[in-house]
Design a protein around this motif. Structure first.
Motif, PDB file in Angstrom:
ATOM      1  N   VAL A 132      -1.966   2.995   8.514  1.00  0.00           N
ATOM      2  CA  VAL A 132      -1.872   1.800   9.349  1.00  0.00           C
ATOM      3  C   VAL A 132      -0.399   1.436   9.495  1.00  0.00           C
ATOM      4  O   VAL A 132       0.437   1.860   8.700  1.00  0.00           O
ATOM      5  N   GLU A 133      -0.101   0.645  10.497  1.00  0.00           N
ATOM      6  CA  GLU A 133       1.277   0.191  10.713  1.00  0.00           C
ATOM      7  C   GLU A 133       1.710  -0.822   9.661  1.00  0.00           C
ATOM      8  O   GLU A 133       2.849  -0.842   9.227  1.00  0.00           O
ATOM      9  N   ARG A 134       0.776  -1.688   9.256  1.00  0.00           N
ATOM     10  CA  ARG A 134       1.103  -2.751   8.304  1.00  0.00           C
ATOM     11  C   ARG A 134      -0.117  -3.032   7.445  1.00  0.00           C
ATOM     12  O   ARG A 134      -1.236  -3.067   7.944  1.00  0.00           O
ATOM     13  N   LEU A 135       0.104  -3.262   6.172  1.00  0.00           N
ATOM     14  CA  LEU A 135      -0.987  -3.615   5.267  1.00  0.00           C
ATOM     15  C   LEU A 135      -1.336  -5.091   5.425  1.00  0.00           C
ATOM     16  O   LEU A 135      -0.463  -5.906   5.737  1.00  0.00           O
ATOM     17  N   PRO A 136      -2.595  -5.442   5.169  1.00  0.00           N
ATOM     18  CA  PRO A 136      -2.949  -6.855   5.211  1.00  0.00           C
ATOM     19  C   PRO A 136      -2.251  -7.600   4.069  1.00  0.00           C
ATOM     20  O   PRO A 136      -1.932  -7.018   3.033  1.00  0.00           O
TER      21      PRO A 136
END
Length: 150
Positions: A132-136
């Motif tokens: 993913v581009e960014r983790l939650p």
């Protein structure tokens, strides 16, 4: 190989038939005792790879973890360098234990047949990594190594 939630069958071969098959010392114990196939002396700070004479065939989806014995650590300063050691389901070689003597002044003598470590057989979840581009976000964020306090 069959099993139940409380038991899984693991095939074992003893390289040295004079040593006992690993066993639980007491009912309810989590770890099977691993014993030394050799006698040796560890000086202060020394480490050694100690063979156990045990080979396993774990079923797929299981791992065996080689863990220290708390009594050896508490009484003699004996630990494992790579604790826990990981025995993968596909490994068929002899299990060896990398032992270290943390005592600063006293040698430690291992006799053939001494219990030197314990083996925990555990189910393993296989991870499917999803890029993913960014983790939650999370409450902790990227804080680590002591970030939650002492």
């Amino acid at each position: 190989m069959s099993g139940s939630p409380d038991r899984v069958d693991v095939l074992v071969t003893m390289i040295d038939p004079d040593l006992p098959v690993p066993a639980y010392e007491h009912p309810g114990d989590a770890g099977l005792d691993l014993r030394s196939r050799e006698s040796l002396r560890l000086g202060p700070g020394q480490r050694a790879m100690v063979p156990t004479g045990v080979t396993l065939a774990l079923p797929p989806g299981y791992v065996a973890l080689v863990c220290p014995r708390s009594g050896l650590a508490a009484r003699h300063g004996i630990g494992l360098v790579n604790a826990p050691g990981v025995i993968d389901a596909g490994y068929r070689g002899e299990i060896s234990v990398v032992i270290i003597n943390h005592d600063p002044a006293t040698d430690y003598e291992i006799q053939r047949g001494d219990r030197i470590a314990q083996l925990l057989v555990q189910p393993v979840s296989m991870a499917a990594l999803v890029p993913v581009e960014r983790l939650p976000g999370s409450h902790r964020g990227s804080g680590g190594f002591g970030s939650t306090g002492s």
